[in-house]
Design an enzyme around this catalytic site. Structure first.
Site, PDB file in Angstrom:
ATOM      1  N   HIS A 176       0.880  -1.143  -0.068  1.00 27.14           N
ATOM      2  CA  HIS A 176       0.090  -0.065   0.102  1.00 27.14           C
ATOM      3  C   HIS A 176       0.852   1.476  -0.106  1.00 27.14           C
ATOM      4  O   HIS A 176       2.151   1.282   0.502  1.00 27.14           O
ATOM      5  CB  HIS A 176      -0.925  -0.099   1.305  1.00 27.14           C
ATOM      6  N   LYS A 190     -10.270  -0.912  10.421  1.00 27.61           N
ATOM      7  CA  LYS A 190     -10.467  -2.302   9.734  1.00 27.61           C
ATOM      8  C   LYS A 190     -10.588  -3.262  10.592  1.00 27.61           C
ATOM      9  O   LYS A 190     -10.597  -4.548  10.056  1.00 27.61           O
ATOM     10  CB  LYS A 190      -9.062  -2.263   8.829  1.00 27.61           C
ATOM     11  N   ASP A 223       3.541  -4.685   7.978  1.00 25.99           N
ATOM     12  CA  ASP A 223       2.104  -3.957   7.680  1.00 25.99           C
ATOM     13  C   ASP A 223       0.867  -5.135   8.122  1.00 25.99           C
ATOM     14  O   ASP A 223       0.628  -5.629   7.149  1.00 25.99           O
ATOM     15  CB  ASP A 223       2.122  -3.369   6.596  1.00 25.99           C
ATOM     16  N   GLN A 240      -4.204  -5.395   6.917  1.00 29.48           N
ATOM     17  CA  GLN A 240      -5.145  -6.360   6.390  1.00 29.48           C
ATOM     18  C   GLN A 240      -5.134  -7.665   7.053  1.00 29.48           C
ATOM     19  O   GLN A 240      -5.988  -8.607   6.757  1.00 29.48           O
ATOM     20  CB  GLN A 240      -4.982  -6.443   4.886  1.00 29.48           C
ATOM     21  N   CYS A 282      -4.554   2.457  -3.668  1.00 35.26           N
ATOM     22  CA  CYS A 282      -3.378   2.781  -3.153  1.00 35.26           C
ATOM     23  C   CYS A 282      -2.216   1.951  -3.186  1.00 35.26           C
ATOM     24  O   CYS A 282      -1.495   1.555  -2.254  1.00 35.26           O
ATOM     25  CB  CYS A 282      -3.531   3.090  -1.490  1.00 35.26           C
TER      26      CYS A 282
HETATM   27  N1  PLP Z   1      -1.545  -1.282   4.519  1.00 33.94           N
HETATM   28  C1  PLP Z   1      -2.414  -1.668   4.190  1.00 33.94           C
HETATM   29  C2  PLP Z   1      -2.333  -2.943   3.612  1.00 33.94           C
HETATM   30  C3  PLP Z   1      -3.998  -1.050   3.821  1.00 33.94           C
HETATM   31  O1  PLP Z   1      -4.873  -2.081   3.195  1.00 33.94           O
HETATM   32  C4  PLP Z   1      -4.042   0.138   4.110  1.00 33.94           C
HETATM   33  C5  PLP Z   1      -5.533   0.851   4.115  1.00 33.94           C
HETATM   34  O2  PLP Z   1      -6.263   0.223   3.272  1.00 33.94           O
HETATM   35  C6  PLP Z   1      -3.078   0.583   4.878  1.00 33.94           C
HETATM   36  C7  PLP Z   1      -1.819   0.317   5.135  1.00 33.94           C
HETATM   37  C8  PLP Z   1      -3.442   2.169   5.475  1.00 33.94           C
HETATM   38  O3  PLP Z   1      -4.145   2.137   6.516  1.00 33.94           O
HETATM   39  P1  PLP Z   1      -4.814   3.433   7.139  1.00 33.94           P
HETATM   40  O4  PLP Z   1      -5.237   4.496   6.130  1.00 33.94           O
HETATM   41  O5  PLP Z   1      -5.885   3.132   8.014  1.00 33.94           O
HETATM   42  O6  PLP Z   1      -3.582   4.257   7.896  1.00 33.94           O
END
Ligand code: PLP
Length: 412
Positions: free
Chosen positions: A126, A230, A204, A207, A369
């Site tokens: 992302h 999430k 990260d 998900q 993203c």
């Molecule tokens: N990392 C992953 C794999 C994501 O899917 C997302 C959001 O969709 C994020 C990071 C970013 O999360 P946030 O916008 O809650 O900071």
């Protein structure tokens, strides 16, 4: 004996699922769970309680309300610690989300590195696990490399990963689960490979955390980031887990109230962990409610939720694979309940998303993203449907029926 998985009883706890959308007042079919999941009543009540009973700034007052608000926030820190198997509550830092958690590590840890040091990420990250490293690389003269996918596959090329690791690799950062492909990466194996090269690892888990049991010690990760919104929790809150020895060496990310031990006009000293990294007033009401969201997930059963989501995934994919012209992106074994797809060449992701919305079905469209991954896939965007604890077989069938109608509209 375990009770059967009762989707009706679960849905009854999410009032938003009762609403209709659009001019046709179509019943809402919410399949945008990867972007954000909905929030059960008990979590909403916890937020209302926070605002109507105990709202007072944390760690700042001797009065009853402040003590209660502080206790609720610190109880959540311990709840999160137990939830992810961290060794100490001081290793749990509250942030605004996964994005801020990664920015914190990229800004702070990378300031300890030397020009020419290397950071390894992957092409399926992302943007929030790409751009912070780019900023750090630019600031400190670091090199950024990305692990590719295996040719013709939705999985990372671990041989290429092994080749990218060098004696200059200082940080490896990768997602536990791809938000586009649903691929579940072999976290422990990738962590071990990074450690063998002498690098620290950030996982990260944005998900992963609502779909599998995350255990930071079983992963042996140095940093783990995730977002409350999430995982059925309030929005605007995230968590950074960090290994204590590393957090202790790292400089603060932001300056302000609560992160200091002592302040003079020309210099300051820092508070102990975790407060060194928590400048300013946090969303303490939301943080306290995150505890209720974790309770809700555990009471419902994370493994049971995942099994339910996977059965919906299989049902949807089976029907979609039978539709000519439908391309599904992501076929890794054991993938998460995420379906990214396109239909034919005429219908853009936006067309499909728009038409689905007309029929009450909420999906995500666009690059998600993950523009570098879109380049690898050779598309500018995809449609993504993703499942959560409260979705039903009837909703999958409504989604598939809607796709069939779109199929006809575009004469596929
Ligand atoms: N990392 C992953 C794999 C994501 O899917 C997302 C959001 O969709 C994020 C990071 C970013 O999360 P946030 O916008 O809650 O900071």
């Amino acid at each position: 004996m375990t009770t059967p998985y009762d989707t009706d009883a679960i849905r009854a706890q999410f009032p938003i699922l009762q609403r209709t959308v659009g001019e046709a007042s179509a019943p809402l079919v919410y399949l945008d769970n990867t972007a954000t999941s909905q929030t059960p009543d008990c979590v909403v009540r916890a937020i209302v309680d926070g605002y109507t009973r105990t709202k007072a700034n944390v760690h700042r007052g001797v009065h009853t309300l402040s003590q209660e608000a502080t206790d609720a926030q610190e109880a959540t820190r311990r709840r999160v610690q137990r939830f992810i198997g961290a060794g100490s509550h001081e290793e749990i830092i509250f942030t605004r989300g996964t994005t801020e958690a990664i920015n914190l590590v990229a800004a702070s840890y990378c300031s300890l590195l030397q020009p020419g040091d290397e950071i390894v990420i992957t092409v399926m990250e992302h943007h929030s696990d790409i751009v912070p490293w780019q900023l750090a690389a630019e600031r400190h003269g670091l090199r950024l490399k990305a692990v590719p996918l295996r040719e013709g596959s939705s999985e990372l090329d671990l041989d290429a990963y092994a080749r990218l690791l060098s004696e200059r690799t200082r940080v490896v950062a990768f997602t536990a689960v791809s938000n586009v492909l649903g691929t579940v990466n072999p976290v422990r194996r990738m962590v071990d490979m990074a450690h063998a090269a002498g690098a620290v690892v950030l996982v990260d888990a944005a998900q992963a955390v609502a779909h599998e049991r995350v255990d930071v010690q079983a992963w042996d990760a140095d940093f783990v980031a995730f977002s409350s919104h999430k995982m059925y929790g309030p929005t605007g809150i995230g968590v950074l887990y960090g290994r204590r020895q590393l957090l202790e060496r790292m400089p603060p990310y932001q300056g302000g109230g609560e992160m200091i031990a002592h302040v003079d006009i020309d210099r300051s000293t820092w508070a102990d962990l975790p407060f060194k990294f928590e400048a300013g007033t946090p969303d303490f009401v939301g943080i306290a409610a995150l505890s209720t969201a974790i309770d809700w997930m555990e009471a419902t059963g994370i493994e049971r939720i995942a099994a339910h989501e996977n059965s919906l995934l299989r049902r949807a994919e089976e029907a979609m694979r039978a539709m000519p012209g439908v391309r599904i992106f992501g076929d890794a074994p054991g993938k998460c309940a995420i379906i990214s797809f396109l239909m034919g060449t005429e219908a853009s992701a936006y067309d499909i998303g728009f038409l689905l919305d007309q029929m009450g079905i909420a999906v995500r469209t666009g690059h998600h993203c993950a523009q570098p991954l879109m380049h690898v896939l050779g598309v500018s965007g995809v449609v993504r449907a993703s499942f959560a604890a409260y979705n039903t077989e009837a909703e999958v069938d409504a989604f598939v029926a809607a796709l069939r109608r779109i199929h006809k509209i575009f004469h596929l």
